[in-house]
Design a protein around this motif. Structure first.
Motif, PDB file in Angstrom:
ATOM      1  N   ARG A   1      39.430  44.280  45.157  1.00 20.59           N
ATOM      2  CA  ARG A   1      40.569  44.170  46.073  1.00 20.59           C
ATOM      3  C   ARG A   1      40.255  43.429  47.358  1.00 20.59           C
ATOM      4  O   ARG A   1      41.173  43.000  48.066  1.00 20.59           O
ATOM      5  CB  ARG A   1      41.136  45.563  46.375  1.00 20.59           C
TER       6      ARG A   1
ATOM      7  N   LYS B   1      42.879  48.670  40.005  1.00 19.89           N
ATOM      8  CA  LYS B   1      43.924  48.731  41.030  1.00 19.89           C
ATOM      9  C   LYS B   1      44.462  47.349  41.364  1.00 19.89           C
ATOM     10  O   LYS B   1      45.683  47.148  41.453  1.00 19.89           O
ATOM     11  CB  LYS B   1      43.404  49.417  42.291  1.00 19.89           C
TER      12      LYS B   1
ATOM     13  N   ARG C   1      46.673  46.209  38.555  1.00 17.71           N
ATOM     14  CA  ARG C   1      47.988  46.862  38.576  1.00 17.71           C
ATOM     15  C   ARG C   1      48.868  46.302  39.699  1.00 17.71           C
ATOM     16  O   ARG C   1      50.070  46.082  39.509  1.00 17.71           O
ATOM     17  CB  ARG C   1      47.814  48.369  38.743  1.00 17.71           C
ATOM     18  N   GLU C   2      48.286  46.062  40.863  1.00 16.65           N
ATOM     19  CA  GLU C   2      49.073  45.562  41.996  1.00 16.65           C
ATOM     20  C   GLU C   2      49.627  44.167  41.725  1.00 16.65           C
ATOM     21  O   GLU C   2      50.753  43.848  42.140  1.00 16.65           O
ATOM     22  CB  GLU C   2      48.210  45.580  43.260  1.00 16.65           C
TER      23      GLU C   2
END
Length: 264
Positions: free
Chosen positions: A63, A99, A102-103
């Motif tokens: 991220r 994550k 998914r974002e």
């Protein structure tokens, strides 16, 4: 071609009236979301071409290198996100990529997974996914970008590896190599026992990698942020250490400030 350092590993590349972003990070504090940990956060700035970027290139789906919200703000309508093709495996293996993955889907960003050595043409840019090595075993590439007769290579936060000569042979000569220099050691619960070796290029390794790639200019990045005692540990004076390591090399070093532009 103009290359602008946006902070951490973020770069904006402009040519012929168009732009790309690479490893864009908009909110460093979000990287630590859901943990009780605090860390020095890197200073980042937004792209000059915010809202009109052709494509966002992500070297890997961690991220701090794949910020879906920042990409959504930066891309023009229909802009693409390019990232490495997945390796497969279960959720344990992919813990650090789930994550960001998914974002990207939640924000309905157009995605293009790229295989190793695959090339794509977007606007004036020819883009190639060069093999790289991630400390956690997650898919990672370096991005070779050519436009207007100029060539750059963005190394993400790759470890030292043996693809340098192939990259130089296939996509060089490079006018600039954008290289991480902070060389952290990491200790994460899902990767045990931990390795004592640098999780991305440290100062000495980066200086050698740029030499092996035959670059004219080295642009240091991926430093001044995210030191977490016991989890993600860096050494002090990262930039000074790199400048010292590169002092005897034949290439130039362009140590940019966040938001500063190098014209090639």
């Amino acid at each position: 071609m103009r290359v602008r350092w946006l902070g951490w590993a973020g770069m904006e590349v402009e040519s012929q009236g168009h732009s790309l972003v690479i490893d864009l990070l908009g909110r460093p504090e979000d990287v630590l979301e859901g943990t009780p940990l605090a860390a020095p956060l890197p200073k980042v700035v937004a792209p000059h071409t915010q809202g009109d970027v052709l494509a966002g290139l992500c070297t890997h789906l961690h991220r701090d290198h794949t910020d879906a919200g920042a990409l959504a703000r930066a891309l023009r309508p229909g802009g693409q996100v390019l990232h490495p093709a997945p390796f497969g495996g279960d959720d344990h293996e992919n813990l650090w990529t789930l994550k960001a993955d998914r974002e990207l889907d939640e924000l309905k960003l157009a995605r293009r997974p790229m295989g190793l050595w695959e090339t794509a043409t977007i606007g004036p840019f020819t883009i190639a996914a060069v093999p790289a090595v991630d400390t956690l075993g997650d898919p990672q590439v370096s991005w070779a970008v050519e436009a207007g007769g100029k060539r750059v290579l963005h190394l993400g936060d790759s470890m030292f590896h043996g693809y340098w000569w192939r990259a130089a042979h296939r996509f060089g000569p490079f006018d600039a190599v954008l290289t991480p220099i902070n060389g952290p050691t990491v200790c994460f619960p899902h990767c045990q026992p931990p390795s004592p070796y640098a999780a991305s290029l440290d100062a000495a390794q980066a200086a050698v990698a740029v030499r092996l790639l035959g670059a004219a200019v080295a642009v240091p990045m991926h430093y001044d942020g995210f030191h977490l005692d016991g989890f993600y540990q860096t050494q002090p004076d990262e930039l000074a250490r790199f400048l010292d390591a590169a002092s005897g090399e034949s290439y130039e070093v362009a140590a940019l400030e966040q938001g500063e532009t190098l014209t090639l």
